[in-house]
Design a protein around this motif. Structure first.
Motif, mmCIF file in Angstrom:
data_model
loop_
_atom_site.group_PDB
_atom_site.id
_atom_site.type_symbol
_atom_site.label_atom_id
_atom_site.label_comp_id
_atom_site.label_asym_id
_atom_site.label_seq_id
_atom_site.Cartn_x
_atom_site.Cartn_y
_atom_site.Cartn_z
ATOM 1 N N TYR A 59 -5.277 0.746 -5.442
ATOM 2 C CA TYR A 59 -5.151 -0.905 -4.732
ATOM 3 C C TYR A 59 -5.297 -1.971 -5.415
ATOM 4 O O TYR A 59 -6.634 -3.335 -4.885
ATOM 5 N N PHE A 98 -2.648 8.449 -3.110
ATOM 6 C CA PHE A 98 -1.396 8.350 -1.679
ATOM 7 C C PHE A 98 -1.739 9.346 -1.142
ATOM 8 O O PHE A 98 -0.907 10.606 -1.527
ATOM 9 N N LEU A 155 -8.312 2.799 3.618
ATOM 10 C CA LEU A 155 -8.539 2.687 2.367
ATOM 11 C C LEU A 155 -10.417 3.464 1.834
ATOM 12 O O LEU A 155 -11.072 3.663 3.245
ATOM 13 N N GLY A 208 0.510 -0.090 12.332
ATOM 14 C CA GLY A 208 0.498 1.163 11.108
ATOM 15 C C GLY A 208 -0.781 0.732 10.663
ATOM 16 O O GLY A 208 -1.578 0.074 10.246
ATOM 17 N N ASN A 218 -3.284 2.129 7.941
ATOM 18 C CA ASN A 218 -4.180 2.526 6.278
ATOM 19 C C ASN A 218 -5.318 1.897 6.110
ATOM 20 O O ASN A 218 -5.711 1.176 5.839
ATOM 21 N N PHE A 254 0.183 7.681 8.795
ATOM 22 C CA PHE A 254 -0.114 6.600 8.678
ATOM 23 C C PHE A 254 -0.410 6.927 7.363
ATOM 24 O O PHE A 254 -0.787 7.817 7.062
ATOM 25 N N MET A 255 -1.412 6.212 6.982
ATOM 26 C CA MET A 255 -1.534 6.402 5.863
ATOM 27 C C MET A 255 -3.321 5.848 4.641
ATOM 28 O O MET A 255 -3.594 5.705 5.972
ATOM 29 N N LEU A 256 -3.113 7.310 4.075
ATOM 30 C CA LEU A 256 -4.726 6.932 2.542
ATOM 31 C C LEU A 256 -4.408 6.225 1.228
ATOM 32 O O LEU A 256 -3.219 7.405 0.561
ATOM 33 N N HIS A 257 -5.330 5.950 1.289
ATOM 34 C CA HIS A 257 -5.176 4.976 0.488
ATOM 35 C C HIS A 257 -6.311 5.322 -0.697
ATOM 36 O O HIS A 257 -7.110 4.552 -0.813
ATOM 37 N N ASN A 297 -3.683 -5.562 -4.910
ATOM 38 C CA ASN A 297 -3.723 -5.835 -3.625
ATOM 39 C C ASN A 297 -5.258 -6.955 -3.269
ATOM 40 O O ASN A 297 -5.949 -6.969 -3.611
ATOM 41 N N ALA A 313 0.592 10.767 3.573
ATOM 42 C CA ALA A 313 0.959 9.687 4.220
ATOM 43 C C ALA A 313 0.985 11.336 5.446
ATOM 44 O O ALA A 313 0.757 12.768 5.130
#
Length: 147
Positions: free
Chosen positions: A73, A55, A29, A25, A27, A65-68, A76, A57
């Motif tokens: 974060y 966020f 940032l 996966g 992600n 895939f993801m965007l944050h 995190n 998807a």
């Protein structure tokens, strides 16, 4: 984790996490979701499954895939890695196999994105180009030559 979203997400985070397929996966940032969301949709031709201020998807050629956003974060371990870093994608190529590099290059140029290397047939059997997206992530769409 401070969130900016003002609406209810389309799915609970734990349900989305459980729905992800096996495999690798990605992600990304990013300082803000909007510019990368637009790049993924308008240049890469990805589908945005869901997006808000925190966020997104994204699906592309069967991959998810993801965007944050950075602010999401804050608690995190990655927050210390990205703090003050503008060129997030340094040393990373996000390779997208089966995506027409000529079409992506044309859309990128039309929308003012930096084309690091135009579409070329390479000795390793792929036609590819290198496009610099938001936060300096480098995307490499490619197709097999003669395939």
């Amino acid at each position: 984790m401070p969130m900016k979203r003002t609406r209810t997400p389309w799915m609970k985070a734990e349900d989305f996490g459980r729905s992800l397929p096996r495999g690798i996966g990605i992600n990304l940032l990013v300082p803000e979701i909007g510019p990368m969301e637009a790049f993924c949709r308008d240049v890469l031709g990805a589908d945005i499954v869901y997006a808000d201020e925190d966020f997104a998807a994204v699906t592309l050629l069967g991959s998810v895939f993801m965007l944050h956003a950075d602010h999401s974060y804050s608690d995190n371990p990655m927050s210390g890695v990205i703090e003050g870093v503008e060129q997030r994608g340094t040393g990373l190529e996000i390779r997208i196999y089966g995506l027409d590099p000529d079409a992506v290059e044309a859309r990128a140029r039309e929308q003012g994105h930096h084309v690091l290397a135009g579409s070329l047939d390479k000795p390793h059997g792929l036609r590819e180009c290198h496009i610099v997206g938001p936060s300096f992530y480098v995307f490499v769409p490619s197709v097999a030559i003669g395939g």
